[in-house]
Design a protein around this motif. Structure first.
Motif, PDB file in Angstrom:
ATOM      1  N   SER A  87       0.811  -1.218   0.000  1.00  0.00           N
ATOM      2  CA  SER A  87       0.000   0.000   0.000  1.00  0.00           C
ATOM      3  C   SER A  87       0.842   1.265   0.000  1.00  0.00           C
ATOM      4  N   TRP A  88       2.039   1.223   0.587  1.00  0.00           N
ATOM      5  CA  TRP A  88       2.897   2.398   0.631  1.00  0.00           C
ATOM      6  C   TRP A  88       3.336   2.839  -0.762  1.00  0.00           C
ATOM      7  N   SER A  89       3.298   1.949  -1.731  1.00  0.00           N
ATOM      8  CA  SER A  89       3.862   2.236  -3.049  1.00  0.00           C
ATOM      9  C   SER A  89       3.019   3.207  -3.873  1.00  0.00           C
ATOM     10  N   ARG A  90       1.751   3.345  -3.525  1.00  0.00           N
ATOM     11  CA  ARG A  90       0.917   4.248  -4.315  1.00  0.00           C
ATOM     12  C   ARG A  90       1.343   5.693  -4.142  1.00  0.00           C
ATOM     13  N   GLY A  91       1.748   6.088  -2.944  1.00  0.00           N
ATOM     14  CA  GLY A  91       2.180   7.472  -2.705  1.00  0.00           C
ATOM     15  C   GLY A  91       3.354   7.887  -3.575  1.00  0.00           C
ATOM     16  N   PRO A  92       4.474   7.150  -3.555  1.00  0.00           N
ATOM     17  CA  PRO A  92       5.591   7.516  -4.427  1.00  0.00           C
ATOM     18  C   PRO A  92       5.235   7.465  -5.912  1.00  0.00           C
ATOM     19  N   ALA A  93       4.355   6.534  -6.288  1.00  0.00           N
ATOM     20  CA  ALA A  93       3.956   6.456  -7.695  1.00  0.00           C
ATOM     21  C   ALA A  93       3.163   7.692  -8.101  1.00  0.00           C
ATOM     22  N   VAL A  94       2.252   8.133  -7.242  1.00  0.00           N
ATOM     23  CA  VAL A  94       1.465   9.336  -7.536  1.00  0.00           C
ATOM     24  C   VAL A  94       2.371  10.566  -7.564  1.00  0.00           C
ATOM     25  N   ILE A  95       3.295  10.658  -6.620  1.00  0.00           N
ATOM     26  CA  ILE A  95       4.223  11.795  -6.589  1.00  0.00           C
ATOM     27  C   ILE A  95       5.040  11.843  -7.872  1.00  0.00           C
ATOM     28  N   THR A  96       5.482  10.707  -8.342  1.00  0.00           N
ATOM     29  CA  THR A  96       6.251  10.653  -9.589  1.00  0.00           C
ATOM     30  C   THR A  96       5.438  11.210 -10.752  1.00  0.00           C
ATOM     31  N   GLN A  97       4.177  10.835 -10.820  1.00  0.00           N
ATOM     32  CA  GLN A  97       3.332  11.306 -11.932  1.00  0.00           C
ATOM     33  C   GLN A  97       3.086  12.806 -11.836  1.00  0.00           C
ATOM     34  N   ILE A  98       2.874  13.287 -10.624  1.00  0.00           N
ATOM     35  CA  ILE A  98       2.646  14.728 -10.447  1.00  0.00           C
ATOM     36  C   ILE A  98       3.898  15.515 -10.804  1.00  0.00           C
ATOM     37  N   MET A  99       5.074  14.976 -10.471  1.00  0.00           N
ATOM     38  CA  MET A  99       6.327  15.647 -10.828  1.00  0.00           C
ATOM     39  C   MET A  99       6.575  15.596 -12.338  1.00  0.00           C
ATOM     40  N   ALA A 100       6.048  14.591 -13.014  1.00  0.00           N
ATOM     41  CA  ALA A 100       6.263  14.452 -14.455  1.00  0.00           C
ATOM     42  C   ALA A 100       5.454  15.469 -15.259  1.00  0.00           C
ATOM     43  N   LEU A 101       4.326  15.907 -14.730  1.00  0.00           N
ATOM     44  CA  LEU A 101       3.471  16.820 -15.499  1.00  0.00           C
ATOM     45  C   LEU A 101       4.131  18.163 -15.797  1.00  0.00           C
ATOM     46  N   PRO A 102       4.781  18.843 -14.833  1.00  0.00           N
ATOM     47  CA  PRO A 102       5.469  20.091 -15.193  1.00  0.00           C
ATOM     48  C   PRO A 102       6.637  19.865 -16.160  1.00  0.00           C
ATOM     49  N   VAL A 103       7.296  18.727 -16.046  1.00  0.00           N
ATOM     50  CA  VAL A 103       8.382  18.414 -16.985  1.00  0.00           C
ATOM     51  C   VAL A 103       7.806  18.279 -18.389  1.00  0.00           C
ATOM     52  N   ALA A 104       6.683  17.578 -18.500  1.00  0.00           N
ATOM     53  CA  ALA A 104       6.035  17.429 -19.804  1.00  0.00           C
ATOM     54  C   ALA A 104       5.620  18.788 -20.355  1.00  0.00           C
ATOM     55  N   TYR A 105       5.105  19.648 -19.505  1.00  0.00           N
ATOM     56  CA  TYR A 105       4.701  20.995 -19.941  1.00  0.00           C
ATOM     57  C   TYR A 105       5.903  21.763 -20.477  1.00  0.00           C
ATOM     58  N   ASN A 106       7.024  21.706 -19.775  1.00  0.00           N
ATOM     59  CA  ASN A 106       8.224  22.402 -20.245  1.00  0.00           C
ATOM     60  C   ASN A 106       8.718  21.832 -21.572  1.00  0.00           C
ATOM     61  N   LEU A 107       8.635  20.532 -21.742  1.00  0.00           N
ATOM     62  CA  LEU A 107       9.030  19.933 -23.017  1.00  0.00           C
ATOM     63  C   LEU A 107       8.105  20.383 -24.147  1.00  0.00           C
ATOM     64  N   LEU A 108       6.839  20.565 -23.841  1.00  0.00           N
ATOM     65  CA  LEU A 108       5.886  21.019 -24.852  1.00  0.00           C
ATOM     66  C   LEU A 108       6.121  22.477 -25.256  1.00  0.00           C
ATOM     67  N   GLN A 109       6.750  23.247 -24.385  1.00  0.00           N
ATOM     68  CA  GLN A 109       7.027  24.652 -24.688  1.00  0.00           C
ATOM     69  C   GLN A 109       8.272  24.829 -25.553  1.00  0.00           C
TER      70      GLN A 109
END
Length: 151
Positions: A87-109
């Motif tokens: 059950s602990w693994s969902r937190g780090p997985a969600v954090i990883t996805q949230i951190m990936a979104l701004p990176v994706a936005y910067n790549l799109l710019q």
């Protein structure tokens, strides 16, 4: 976090014994592992370029490579935990996805070949987030939501 969202050891064990791992949980683990692998490969490439190539700033290339390799541990450990229904693994997985979104936005710019990478990263991050917050996934991990507390 409230006590209602905290899984008990009994709930986690019951979820593991409930049957085969749901496909959504496996898919979320695969996406997290894919991101971790991409970070590790990118970090290794930066290290090789830093040592063997002719970078503008060797120290920055090496530091960036080591940083990416260390950051790769988070999604890789989360993927391993998701596959093991921890059950602990969902937190780090969600954090990883949230951190990936701004990176994706910067790549799109960017005005370069980074745009397709930004699209791919955004799609993977959003798909993984949807899979991670899915009810089937939370039940498989033994996570009780608000209003589902045992009395």
């Amino acid at each position: 976090m409230s006590a209602e969202q905290t899984p008990t050891p009994e709930a986690a064990e019951a979820a593991r014994e409930a049957g085969p791992r749901p496909g959504r949980l496996t898919a979320a683990a695969a996406l997290a592992a894919l991101e971790g692998l991409a970070l590790a490969v990118g970090g290794a490439w930066m290290l090789v370029e830093g040592f063997a190539g002719d970078p503008d700033d060797r120290r920055s290339a090496v530091t960036g490579g080591v940083t990416l390799i260390v950051l790769a541990l988070l999604p890789l450990l989360a993927a391993r935990g998701l596959l093991a229904r921890r059950s602990w693994s969902r937190g780090p997985a969600v954090i990883t996805q949230i951190m990936a979104l701004p990176v994706a936005y910067n790549l799109l710019q960017a005005d370069s070949v980074a745009i397709p990478a930004g699209i791919a990263l955004a799609v993977v991050a959003l798909a993984a987030l949807v899979l991670l917050v899915n009810g089937e996934t939370t039940r498989a991990l033994g996570i009780r939501g608000p209003g589902n507390a045992q009395k």
